[in-house]
Design a protein around this motif. Structure first.
Motif, PDB file in Angstrom:
ATOM      1  N   TYR A  58     -13.974   4.382  -5.211  1.00 25.17           N
ATOM      2  CA  TYR A  58     -13.156   5.275  -6.036  1.00 25.17           C
ATOM      3  C   TYR A  58     -12.113   4.539  -6.880  1.00 25.17           C
ATOM      4  CZ  TYR A  58     -15.101   9.113  -3.280  1.00 25.17           C
ATOM      5  OH  TYR A  58     -15.946  10.014  -2.678  1.00 25.17           O
ATOM      6  N   LEU A  59     -12.109   3.222  -6.889  1.00 21.68           N
ATOM      7  CA  LEU A  59     -11.071   2.493  -7.610  1.00 21.68           C
ATOM      8  C   LEU A  59     -11.214   2.705  -9.114  1.00 21.68           C
ATOM      9  CD1 LEU A  59     -10.991  -0.847  -5.586  1.00 21.68           C
ATOM     10  CD2 LEU A  59      -9.174   0.863  -5.716  1.00 21.68           C
ATOM     11  N   LYS A  60     -10.205   3.294  -9.725  1.00 22.08           N
ATOM     12  CA  LYS A  60     -10.282   3.621 -11.149  1.00 22.08           C
ATOM     13  C   LYS A  60     -10.085   2.410 -12.049  1.00 22.08           C
ATOM     14  CE  LYS A  60      -9.244   8.541 -11.018  1.00 22.08           C
ATOM     15  NZ  LYS A  60      -8.390   9.636 -11.547  1.00 22.08           N
ATOM     16  N   ASP A  61      -9.610   1.287 -11.465  1.00 21.49           N
ATOM     17  CA  ASP A  61      -9.497   0.083 -12.293  1.00 21.49           C
ATOM     18  C   ASP A  61     -10.793  -0.716 -12.299  1.00 21.49           C
ATOM     19  OD1 ASP A  61      -9.555  -1.059  -9.781  1.00 21.49           O
ATOM     20  OD2 ASP A  61      -7.546  -1.951  -9.896  1.00 21.49           O
ATOM     21  N   GLY A  62     -11.839  -0.189 -11.666  1.00 22.95           N
ATOM     22  CA  GLY A  62     -13.127  -0.865 -11.647  1.00 22.95           C
ATOM     23  C   GLY A  62     -13.206  -2.040 -10.688  1.00 22.95           C
ATOM     24  N   GLY A  63     -12.172  -2.230  -9.873  1.00 26.88           N
ATOM     25  CA  GLY A  63     -12.131  -3.371  -8.972  1.00 26.88           C
ATOM     26  C   GLY A  63     -13.121  -3.263  -7.822  1.00 26.88           C
ATOM     27  N   ARG A  64     -13.429  -4.432  -7.241  1.00 26.62           N
ATOM     28  CA  ARG A  64     -14.321  -4.504  -6.072  1.00 26.62           C
ATOM     29  C   ARG A  64     -13.598  -5.130  -4.891  1.00 26.62           C
ATOM     30  NH1 ARG A  64     -18.690  -8.310  -8.523  1.00 26.62           N
ATOM     31  NH2 ARG A  64     -16.706  -9.274  -9.165  1.00 26.62           N
ATOM     32  N   LEU A  82     -10.081  14.020  17.663  1.00 21.96           N
ATOM     33  CA  LEU A  82     -10.739  13.609  16.429  1.00 21.96           C
ATOM     34  C   LEU A  82     -11.204  14.843  15.686  1.00 21.96           C
ATOM     35  CD1 LEU A  82     -12.039  11.377  14.608  1.00 21.96           C
ATOM     36  CD2 LEU A  82     -14.062  11.557  16.085  1.00 21.96           C
ATOM     37  N   GLN A  83     -10.888  14.928  14.403  1.00 20.09           N
ATOM     38  CA  GLN A  83     -11.244  16.090  13.588  1.00 20.09           C
ATOM     39  C   GLN A  83     -12.567  15.877  12.860  1.00 20.09           C
ATOM     40  OE1 GLN A  83      -8.950  18.976  13.629  1.00 20.09           O
ATOM     41  NE2 GLN A  83      -8.650  17.634  15.406  1.00 20.09           N
ATOM     42  N   PRO A  84     -13.246  16.976  12.506  1.00 21.40           N
ATOM     43  CA  PRO A  84     -14.445  16.828  11.677  1.00 21.40           C
ATOM     44  C   PRO A  84     -14.125  16.022  10.422  1.00 21.40           C
ATOM     45  CG  PRO A  84     -14.214  19.092  12.450  1.00 21.40           C
ATOM     46  CD  PRO A  84     -12.953  18.381  12.828  1.00 21.40           C
ATOM     47  N   HIS A  85     -15.074  15.187  10.018  1.00 19.99           N
ATOM     48  CA  HIS A  85     -14.791  14.305   8.884  1.00 19.99           C
ATOM     49  C   HIS A  85     -14.472  15.125   7.640  1.00 19.99           C
ATOM     50  CE1 HIS A  85     -14.530  10.461   7.035  1.00 19.99           C
ATOM     51  NE2 HIS A  85     -15.477  10.708   6.162  1.00 19.99           N
ATOM     52  N   ARG A  86     -13.471  14.663   6.898  1.00 25.73           N
ATOM     53  CA  ARG A  86     -12.995  15.386   5.731  1.00 25.73           C
ATOM     54  C   ARG A  86     -12.629  14.384   4.642  1.00 25.73           C
ATOM     55  NH1 ARG A  86      -9.005  19.110   6.590  1.00 25.73           N
ATOM     56  NH2 ARG A  86      -7.909  18.617   4.661  1.00 25.73           N
ATOM     57  N   ALA A  87     -12.469  14.888   3.436  1.00 23.39           N
ATOM     58  CA  ALA A  87     -12.071  14.040   2.318  1.00 23.39           C
ATOM     59  C   ALA A  87     -10.600  13.670   2.447  1.00 23.39           C
ATOM     60  CB  ALA A  87     -12.316  14.756   0.997  1.00 23.39           C
ATOM     61  N   HIS A  88     -10.270  12.502   1.931  1.00 20.13           N
ATOM     62  CA  HIS A  88      -8.873  12.121   1.775  1.00 20.13           C
ATOM     63  C   HIS A  88      -8.413  12.634   0.417  1.00 20.13           C
ATOM     64  CE1 HIS A  88      -5.174   9.958   1.929  1.00 20.13           C
ATOM     65  NE2 HIS A  88      -5.505   9.086   1.004  1.00 20.13           N
ATOM     66  N   TRP A  89      -7.286  13.349   0.410  1.00 21.61           N
ATOM     67  CA  TRP A  89      -6.778  13.951  -0.836  1.00 21.61           C
ATOM     68  C   TRP A  89      -5.278  13.785  -0.901  1.00 21.61           C
ATOM     69  CZ3 TRP A  89      -3.354  17.633  -2.539  1.00 21.61           C
ATOM     70  CH2 TRP A  89      -3.531  18.106  -3.850  1.00 21.61           C
ATOM     71  N   GLN A  90      -4.796  13.389  -2.068  1.00 23.00           N
ATOM     72  CA  GLN A  90      -3.366  13.295  -2.325  1.00 23.00           C
ATOM     73  C   GLN A  90      -3.066  13.959  -3.660  1.00 23.00           C
ATOM     74  OE1 GLN A  90      -3.398   8.880  -1.909  1.00 23.00           O
ATOM     75  NE2 GLN A  90      -1.548   9.181  -0.684  1.00 23.00           N
ATOM     76  N   PRO A  91      -1.912  14.624  -3.781  1.00 21.24           N
ATOM     77  CA  PRO A  91      -1.552  15.198  -5.073  1.00 21.24           C
ATOM     78  C   PRO A  91      -1.169  14.102  -6.063  1.00 21.24           C
ATOM     79  CG  PRO A  91       0.216  15.534  -3.482  1.00 21.24           C
ATOM     80  CD  PRO A  91      -0.924  14.926  -2.725  1.00 21.24           C
ATOM     81  N   LEU A  92      -1.296  14.420  -7.331  1.00 20.07           N
ATOM     82  CA  LEU A  92      -0.933  13.457  -8.379  1.00 20.07           C
ATOM     83  C   LEU A  92       0.527  13.051  -8.295  1.00 20.07           C
ATOM     84  CD1 LEU A  92      -2.966  14.968 -11.334  1.00 20.07           C
ATOM     85  CD2 LEU A  92      -3.204  12.628 -10.468  1.00 20.07           C
ATOM     86  N   ASP A  93       1.375  13.933  -7.774  1.00 17.53           N
ATOM     87  CA  ASP A  93       2.795  13.613  -7.641  1.00 17.53           C
ATOM     88  C   ASP A  93       3.012  12.384  -6.764  1.00 17.53           C
ATOM     89  OD1 ASP A  93       3.390  15.756  -9.200  1.00 17.53           O
ATOM     90  OD2 ASP A  93       4.109  17.043  -7.576  1.00 17.53           O
ATOM     91  N   ALA A  96      -0.477   8.816  -8.639  1.00 15.62           N
ATOM     92  CA  ALA A  96      -0.817   9.102 -10.034  1.00 15.62           C
ATOM     93  C   ALA A  96      -2.163   8.505 -10.426  1.00 15.62           C
ATOM     94  CB  ALA A  96       0.282   8.571 -10.957  1.00 15.62           C
ATOM     95  N   LEU A  97      -2.616   7.469  -9.702  1.00 18.48           N
ATOM     96  CA  LEU A  97      -3.869   6.797 -10.058  1.00 18.48           C
ATOM     97  C   LEU A  97      -5.079   7.481  -9.433  1.00 18.48           C
ATOM     98  CD1 LEU A  97      -5.122   4.379 -11.550  1.00 18.48           C
ATOM     99  CD2 LEU A  97      -4.816   3.031  -9.458  1.00 18.48           C
ATOM    100  N   HIS A  98      -4.986   7.787  -8.141  1.00 23.35           N
ATOM    101  CA  HIS A  98      -6.155   8.331  -7.433  1.00 23.35           C
ATOM    102  C   HIS A  98      -5.911   9.714  -6.852  1.00 23.35           C
ATOM    103  CE1 HIS A  98      -6.968   3.856  -7.068  1.00 23.35           C
ATOM    104  NE2 HIS A  98      -7.993   4.308  -7.742  1.00 23.35           N
ATOM    105  N   TRP A 104     -14.263  10.850  -0.426  1.00 20.21           N
ATOM    106  CA  TRP A 104     -15.006  10.858   0.829  1.00 20.21           C
ATOM    107  C   TRP A 104     -15.323   9.419   1.226  1.00 20.21           C
ATOM    108  CZ3 TRP A 104     -15.947  15.024   3.873  1.00 20.21           C
ATOM    109  CH2 TRP A 104     -15.750  16.286   3.306  1.00 20.21           C
ATOM    110  N   PHE A 105     -14.565   8.906   2.182  1.00 21.44           N
ATOM    111  CA  PHE A 105     -14.790   7.554   2.672  1.00 21.44           C
ATOM    112  C   PHE A 105     -15.661   7.588   3.930  1.00 21.44           C
ATOM    113  CE2 PHE A 105     -10.576   7.270   0.547  1.00 21.44           C
ATOM    114  CZ  PHE A 105     -10.957   6.424  -0.494  1.00 21.44           C
TER     115      PHE A 105
END
Length: 246
Positions: A58-64, A82-93, A96-98, A104-105
């Motif tokens: 998911y790196l928006k700078d194209g990095g590896r 342990l919880q059912p697998h879920r997406a990692h989500w953060q608000p833009l606030d 700002a990049l991701h 989904w990792f």
């Protein structure tokens, strides 16, 4: 990139909560982890898990340069689930990049999530959060990271200095190989004061009151041009009220 390294501002185990309330941060030496109910030697059993981290797609700078896994838990008193697998989500606030997207990792390895040392660590952090914020259920996200120099430079925090939108952040240093850089920086969120230091001892643990401070880690470069180096960390966040996400 400067080669100067400043030693962490160590916090006495008995002063962790006072330091978090006063400064918004505390730094535990590996020998002080008993305050979290675990030891550095216990955590050493987890180190092989860092050799099996998939790339971050998911790196928006194209990095590896970033490899990671992700897992979610709920701590309620002495119970850790342990919880059912879920997406990692953060608000833009907060990112700002991701931010603003579901990422989904790959889930944590079972060798990590089912380890007694893992359970002890997460419950110890939950007790710390409850002492700081009041007794409650804690929604925990865990991220083992490897940042490497395959691209010539690796960015532990490509989003820059930031907060995570949680109550307590723990950054555990796992190891580094063949690199320079990787300095930890912690600043007041609403003031000019700050700290800069380099974690070099495995299982050094930086605790942050996320409401009070912002943090970042400077880029890493190889000590020898063309040779791969890396820096391994474990980031654990604790949030009251629920996981972040739409």
């Amino acid at each position: 990139m400067s080669d100067t390294m400043f030693e962490p501002p160590w916090t006495a185990p008995t002063e962790v909560i006072d330091a978090l309330k006063r400064d918004g941060e505390a730094v535990l030496a590996p020998s002080s982890l008993a305050v979290l109910g675990v030891s550095a030697s216990d955590l050493d059993a987890l180190k092989p898990c860092w050799d099996d981290l998939p790339p971050d797609g998911y790196l928006k700078d194209g990095g590896r340069y970033r490899f990671r896994r992700h897992g979610c838990f709920v701590a309620d008193g002495d119970a850790l689930t342990l919880q059912p697998h879920r997406a990692h989500w953060q608000p833009l606030d907060y990112n700002a990049l991701h931010g603003g997207i579901q990422r989904w990792f790959v889930p944590l390895a079972t060798e990590m999530s089912e380890s007694p040392a893992w359970r002890a660590l997460l419950l110890g952090l939950a007790r710390t959060a409850s002492t700081l914020r009041g007794e409650q259920r804690w929604f925990i996200e865990a991220h083992p990271f490897r940042i490497d120099t395959s691209d010539g430079i690796g960015r532990p925090t490509p989003e820059g200095a930031h907060r995570d939108g949680v109550d307590l952040v723990a950054v555990l240093f796992v190891g580094r190989h063949g690199i320079k850089g990787g300095e930890s920086r912690v600043f007041e969120a609403d003031g000019p004061a700050g700290q800069r230091f380099t974690m070099t001892e495995p299982w050094t643990t930086l605790l942050l009151d996320d409401a009070r401070v912002i943090h970042e880690t400077t880029p890493i470069q190889p000590l020898v041009a063309g040779e791969r180096g890396w820096r391994d960390t474990l980031v654990i966040t604790l949030r009251g009220g629920g996981f972040q996400g739409p």
